[in-house]
Design an enzyme around this catalytic site. Structure first.
Site, short mmCIF file in Angstrom:
data_model
loop_
_atom_site.label_atom_id
_atom_site.label_comp_id
_atom_site.label_asym_id
_atom_site.label_seq_id
_atom_site.Cartn_x
_atom_site.Cartn_y
_atom_site.Cartn_z
N ASP A 81 0.64 -1.20 -0.07
CA ASP A 81 -0.03 -0.07 -0.23
C ASP A 81 0.88 1.20 0.12
O ASP A 81 1.97 1.39 0.43
CB ASP A 81 -1.00 0.00 1.28
CG ASP A 81 -0.44 0.15 2.71
OD1 ASP A 81 0.90 -0.75 2.55
OD2 ASP A 81 -0.75 0.87 3.33
N GLU A 176 0.14 -1.33 5.57
CA GLU A 176 1.23 -0.81 6.35
C GLU A 176 0.98 0.63 6.93
O GLU A 176 1.25 1.04 7.99
CB GLU A 176 2.73 -0.97 5.80
CG GLU A 176 3.71 -0.79 6.75
CD GLU A 176 4.28 0.68 7.01
OE1 GLU A 176 5.29 0.84 7.71
OE2 GLU A 176 3.88 1.49 6.05
#
Length: 411
Positions: A81, A176
């Protein structure tokens, strides 16, 4: 290796994988699924084994051992991400060959310039091949550079079977950036004794200390009355909230702290006379100071509750992660090996605390000690983000060298 890294990175960067803190799914966004499926196919294509993707979007794969030595299983991780704070849609990376050290025009129409006057560290990259944004999005080097580097290192080892190594596990994780990276990570399935995240910044970064982290949410209830007849009746929750903020040490904020200094950070302040909500994060490297910061917030809330009424103030504090140093110190050799790998390659290791957290912060407390290696990017999470392809090569080489050293030191 350099061209492979550039091509992989640009391919990954073009997939919008911004995570969404308001989503309750894992991954939090569909773009992360898209990248995860792409990575599964690429892992299979280069010859990795045991390639899996689970119901939560975690991608894992194995590079089997090619040595008879008893080498510990080590892992390498990067997250898929990108940060939700700045758009990651329609990323259009720009390639600059042999950077001349001057201004880089990111977007002529909008007058967006990446200048060494604003970012003096650009001086270190003269002569490098740089990858930048087009000025309208972030780049996503955090952490698609790490993904590209791990992939390229694995491909290199597969193409060079003469390099002896133990079993290596790799994983690509979701979410994350919103603090959920390891929440559904299966440490037992991963099966590594130690791991490294490839999620750091400039060349040479090596990190095994992170903040202790918590978030605090305060809700203050007021009493709204027509201002013309409010005397002795109105209770303005905004003013109570301001009182709360003013009782925290003004100099202990992100904009006034560095190194090992902790802070309180007011993320959001939303309010009306009737109700105001404050959202803070609390950070400190020292566990005792961390607990003291949380206690300070409780003291302020209790004091204001006594002043304005117990039913008017609620405070909720949740720990997010802890300083991973506590879990890595007992296996300090994994940091030493990374240090040695960099030195062997002529890279000066820069051991420093992470003023933030990585997946490794949580994984270390889940039984998988995980320090952090540089990925090579600068100015993460915004339009001025860039990365040196030359330093991406060095990051991939460090991964290979760490794997070689573990085999050489085994019996």
């Amino acid at each position: 290796m350099k061209q492979e890294l550039i091509e992989r990175f640009i391919r990954y960067a073009k997939v919008n994988t911004q995570s969404d803190p308001n989503s309750h799914t894992c991954p939090s966004t569909s773009g992360q699924w898209e990248l995860a499926r792409m990575l599964v196919e690429e892992l299979k294509a280069i010859g990795m084994e045991d390639v899996t993707i689970d119901d939560n979007g975690y991608v894992m794969a194995t590079l089997p051992a090619n040595t008879d030595k008893n080498v510990p299983v080590i892992g390498f991780l990067a997250h898929m991400d990108t940060a939700p704070e700045f758009t990651g849609a329609n990323v259009n990376p720009q390639l600059i060959d042999s950077y001349d050290g001057g201004d880089i025009v990111l977007n002529k129409e909008q007058g967006i310039i990446l200048s060494p006057n604003d970012f003096p560290e650009l001086a270190h990259y003269k002569g490098h091949t740089l990858i930048t944004t087009d000025g309208t999005t972030l780049l996503g080097a955090d952490d698609k550079a790490g993904i590209a580097e791990i992939m390229t290192a694995m491909n290199y080892l597969i193409q060079h079977p003469e390099i002896k190594h133990g079993k290596v596990r790799v994983a690509f994780t979701p979410d994350e950036e919103i603090g959920r990276g390891p929440h559904k990570f299966d440490v037992a399935k991963f099966g590594a004794q130690f791991a490294y995240t490839v999620d750091g910044g400039p060349l040479g970064e090596l990190e095994y200390e992170s903040f202790n982290a918590a978030e605090a949410k305060i809700t203050i209830k007021g009493k709204n009355v027509h201002p013309g007849t409010a005397k002795g009746k109105m209770i303005n929750s905004i003013k109570i909230a301001m009182e709360f903020e003013q009782q925290l040490p003004a100099h202990e904020a992100p904009e006034h702290t560095e190194g090992y200094e902790g802070f309180y950070h007011l993320l959001s302040f939303q309010g009306s006379v009737e109700e105001t909500k404050l959202h803070y994060i609390i950070r400190d490297f020292d566990r005792e100071q961390f607990e003291a910061r949380k206690a300070k917030m409780k003291e302020i809330a209790a004091s204001l509750a006594q002043k304005y009424g117990n039913d008017r103030i609620t405070l909720e504090i949740n720990d997010q992660y802890y300083n991973m140093r506590e879990k890595i110190e007992p296996v300090r050799h994994i940091v030493d090996i990374a240090h040695e790998a960099m030195t062997n390659l002529g890279i000066e290791p820069k051991v420093k605390p992470i003023r933030g957290g990585t997946d490794g912060s949580q994984l270390s407390y889940m039984g998988l000690p995980t320090p952090n290696l540089f990925a090579g990017g600068e100015n993460f999470h915004g339009r001025y983000e860039y990365i040196s392809a030359d330093n991406m090569v060095k990051a991939a080489e460090v991964i290979v060298e760490i794997i070689k050293l573990f085999e050489q030191k085994a019996s």
